[in-house]
Design a protein around this motif. Structure first.
Motif, PDB file in Angstrom:
ATOM      1  N   UNK A 252    -111.714 -74.164  -1.602  1.00 18.67           N
ATOM      2  CA  UNK A 252    -110.349 -74.833  -0.893  1.00 18.67           C
ATOM      3  C   UNK A 252    -109.224 -73.732  -2.514  1.00 18.67           C
ATOM      4  N   UNK A 253    -109.859 -74.159  -3.147  1.00 14.99           N
ATOM      5  CA  UNK A 253    -109.046 -73.531  -4.438  1.00 14.99           C
ATOM      6  C   UNK A 253    -109.949 -73.255  -5.666  1.00 14.99           C
ATOM      7  N   UNK A 254    -110.510 -71.738  -4.969  1.00 11.74           N
ATOM      8  CA  UNK A 254    -111.660 -70.697  -6.096  1.00 11.74           C
ATOM      9  C   UNK A 254    -110.512 -70.789  -7.425  1.00 11.74           C
ATOM     10  N   UNK A 255    -109.566 -70.162  -7.484  1.00 11.73           N
ATOM     11  CA  UNK A 255    -108.710 -70.271  -8.194  1.00 11.73           C
ATOM     12  C   UNK A 255    -108.371 -70.531  -9.327  1.00 11.73           C
ATOM     13  N   UNK A 256    -107.974 -72.437  -8.589  1.00 14.36           N
ATOM     14  CA  UNK A 256    -107.635 -73.476  -9.127  1.00 14.36           C
ATOM     15  C   UNK A 256    -108.717 -73.598 -10.736  1.00 14.36           C
ATOM     16  N   UNK A 257    -109.981 -73.821  -9.774  1.00 11.48           N
ATOM     17  CA  UNK A 257    -111.084 -74.385 -10.188  1.00 11.48           C
ATOM     18  C   UNK A 257    -111.934 -73.571 -10.949  1.00 11.48           C
ATOM     19  N   UNK A 258    -111.212 -72.490 -11.000  1.00  8.50           N
ATOM     20  CA  UNK A 258    -111.919 -71.403 -11.506  1.00  8.50           C
ATOM     21  C   UNK A 258    -111.805 -70.914 -13.146  1.00  8.50           C
ATOM     22  N   UNK A 259    -110.242 -71.397 -13.027  1.00 11.42           N
ATOM     23  CA  UNK A 259    -109.447 -71.462 -14.231  1.00 11.42           C
ATOM     24  C   UNK A 259    -108.757 -72.387 -14.878  1.00 11.42           C
ATOM     25  N   UNK A 260    -110.060 -73.474 -14.726  1.00  8.23           N
ATOM     26  CA  UNK A 260    -110.996 -75.102 -15.956  1.00  8.23           C
ATOM     27  C   UNK A 260    -112.166 -74.340 -16.501  1.00  8.23           C
ATOM     28  N   UNK A 261    -112.516 -73.310 -15.780  1.00 16.02           N
ATOM     29  CA  UNK A 261    -113.862 -72.940 -16.524  1.00 16.02           C
ATOM     30  C   UNK A 261    -113.804 -72.113 -17.554  1.00 16.02           C
ATOM     31  N   UNK A 262    -114.796 -71.589 -19.181  1.00 16.53           N
ATOM     32  CA  UNK A 262    -114.268 -71.339 -19.886  1.00 16.53           C
ATOM     33  C   UNK A 262    -115.141 -69.807 -19.476  1.00 16.53           C
ATOM     34  N   UNK A 263    -114.163 -68.889 -20.312  1.00 15.37           N
ATOM     35  CA  UNK A 263    -115.750 -67.252 -20.016  1.00 15.37           C
ATOM     36  C   UNK A 263    -116.713 -67.675 -21.168  1.00 15.37           C
ATOM     37  N   UNK A 264    -117.127 -68.207 -21.925  1.00 17.44           N
ATOM     38  CA  UNK A 264    -118.516 -68.298 -23.002  1.00 17.44           C
ATOM     39  C   UNK A 264    -118.826 -69.353 -22.145  1.00 17.44           C
ATOM     40  N   UNK A 265    -119.737 -69.878 -21.647  1.00 17.40           N
ATOM     41  CA  UNK A 265    -120.263 -71.612 -21.315  1.00 17.40           C
ATOM     42  C   UNK A 265    -121.616 -71.691 -21.937  1.00 17.40           C
TER      43      UNK A 265
ATOM     44  N   UNK B  38    -100.300 -63.262  -5.979  1.00 14.77           N
ATOM     45  CA  UNK B  38    -101.358 -63.477  -5.192  1.00 14.77           C
ATOM     46  C   UNK B  38    -101.400 -64.425  -5.461  1.00 14.77           C
ATOM     47  N   UNK B  39    -100.779 -65.609  -3.954  1.00 16.57           N
ATOM     48  CA  UNK B  39    -100.155 -66.627  -4.329  1.00 16.57           C
ATOM     49  C   UNK B  39    -101.730 -67.384  -4.410  1.00 16.57           C
ATOM     50  N   UNK B  40    -101.571 -67.848  -5.652  1.00 15.29           N
ATOM     51  CA  UNK B  40    -102.990 -69.139  -6.022  1.00 15.29           C
ATOM     52  C   UNK B  40    -102.435 -70.838  -5.469  1.00 15.29           C
ATOM     53  N   UNK B  41    -103.549 -71.273  -4.797  1.00 14.13           N
ATOM     54  CA  UNK B  41    -103.075 -72.446  -3.683  1.00 14.13           C
ATOM     55  C   UNK B  41    -103.714 -73.191  -5.157  1.00 14.13           C
ATOM     56  N   UNK B  42    -102.606 -74.575  -5.141  1.00 19.86           N
ATOM     57  CA  UNK B  42    -103.188 -76.030  -6.084  1.00 19.86           C
ATOM     58  C   UNK B  42    -102.867 -76.868  -5.037  1.00 19.86           C
ATOM     59  N   UNK B  43    -103.863 -77.931  -5.363  1.00 23.06           N
ATOM     60  CA  UNK B  43    -103.841 -79.042  -4.976  1.00 23.06           C
ATOM     61  C   UNK B  43    -102.830 -79.453  -5.728  1.00 23.06           C
ATOM     62  N   UNK B  44    -102.266 -80.864  -4.704  1.00 23.13           N
ATOM     63  CA  UNK B  44    -100.847 -81.771  -5.413  1.00 23.13           C
ATOM     64  C   UNK B  44    -101.323 -82.984  -6.135  1.00 23.13           C
ATOM     65  N   UNK B  45    -102.636 -83.003  -5.978  1.00 19.44           N
ATOM     66  CA  UNK B  45    -103.090 -83.094  -6.962  1.00 19.44           C
ATOM     67  C   UNK B  45    -104.228 -83.622  -7.104  1.00 19.44           C
ATOM     68  N   UNK B  46    -105.513 -83.964  -8.399  1.00 23.01           N
ATOM     69  CA  UNK B  46    -106.791 -83.852  -8.488  1.00 23.01           C
ATOM     70  C   UNK B  46    -107.716 -84.981  -8.165  1.00 23.01           C
TER      71      UNK B  46
ATOM     72  N   UNK C  69    -114.908 -65.552  -5.235  1.00 30.76           N
ATOM     73  CA  UNK C  69    -113.894 -65.572  -4.258  1.00 30.76           C
ATOM     74  C   UNK C  69    -112.170 -65.630  -4.400  1.00 30.76           C
ATOM     75  N   UNK C  70    -112.294 -65.769  -5.784  1.00 32.60           N
ATOM     76  CA  UNK C  70    -110.663 -65.949  -6.870  1.00 32.60           C
ATOM     77  C   UNK C  70    -110.344 -64.826  -7.158  1.00 32.60           C
ATOM     78  N   UNK C  71    -109.477 -65.024  -6.452  1.00 33.37           N
ATOM     79  CA  UNK C  71    -108.601 -64.165  -6.637  1.00 33.37           C
ATOM     80  C   UNK C  71    -108.364 -63.108  -7.225  1.00 33.37           C
ATOM     81  N   UNK C  72    -108.073 -64.557  -9.013  1.00 28.30           N
ATOM     82  CA  UNK C  72    -107.357 -63.902  -9.601  1.00 28.30           C
ATOM     83  C   UNK C  72    -109.127 -62.810 -10.717  1.00 28.30           C
ATOM     84  N   UNK C  73    -108.457 -61.515 -10.581  1.00 32.48           N
ATOM     85  CA  UNK C  73    -109.929 -60.832 -11.648  1.00 32.48           C
ATOM     86  C   UNK C  73    -110.383 -61.440 -12.674  1.00 32.48           C
ATOM     87  N   UNK C  74    -109.786 -62.299 -13.294  1.00 35.56           N
ATOM     88  CA  UNK C  74    -110.003 -62.492 -15.325  1.00 35.56           C
ATOM     89  C   UNK C  74    -110.969 -63.781 -14.491  1.00 35.56           C
TER      90      UNK C  74
END
Length: 150
Positions: free
Chosen positions: A90-103, A25-33, A125-130
């Motif tokens: 727009x970028x749920x996976x890219x944003x979500x990848x920055x989250x810890x599992x234990x908050x 699955x293609x994970x969208x990433x912004x060119x710049x944060x 909405x993230x495509x990545x199940x993890x």
């Protein structure tokens, strides 16, 4: 017999290739944060939130006054996600990848309503199940902490 083996092999190969295509699955990433570039990049992908409300120049669909009246501690993720910002939409996976599992170690004072709504959006909405699972676990902890602080 050779034809049957060939059919089975071809069918198996097709099934494997199909499974690989689905899993990639293609994970969208912004060119710049950097702000405002990330907002403008997100606007090209997602100019409106899930309710069809256009994001403003800051990337929000609702004013602070509107959001402050809501009970984020008990709102279901399906409703809560509407208040996420444009970048998260727009970028749920890219944003979500920055989250810890234990908050549990994230102080509530460091979170605003939009951040909590973003976690809810990622959890759905993230495509990545993890990434989805981590966001869901994080949201449960944060909402529990919000309820405990009431």
């Amino acid at each position: 017999m050779y034809q049957n083996m060939c059919k089975v092999f071809c069918f198996t190969l097709l099934a494997v290739v199909s499974a690989l295509a689905i899993s990639e699955v293609e994970i969208l990433q912004p060119e710049s944060w950097s702000f405002p570039e990330v907002v403008e990049s997100a606007r090209k992908i997602c100019p409106k939130n899930l309710e069809g409300i256009t994001f403003n120049e800051s990337g929000l669909a609702y004013t602070s006054e509107q959001v402050s009246k809501l009970d984020f501690s008990r709102m279901p993720p399906e409703k809560l996600q509407n208040y996420a910002d444009i970048v998260t939409h727009a970028y749920p996976d890219a944003v979500g990848a920055q989250l810890p599992c234990n908050c549990s170690n994230i102080p509530l004072e460091s979170l605003n309503e939009t951040a909590i709504a973003g976690i809810a959006h990622v959890s759905i909405n993230a495509k990545n199940e993890k990434v989805r699972k981590c966001a869901k676990a994080c949201l449960i902890i944060i909402q529990g902490n919000l309820q405990d602080s009431e």
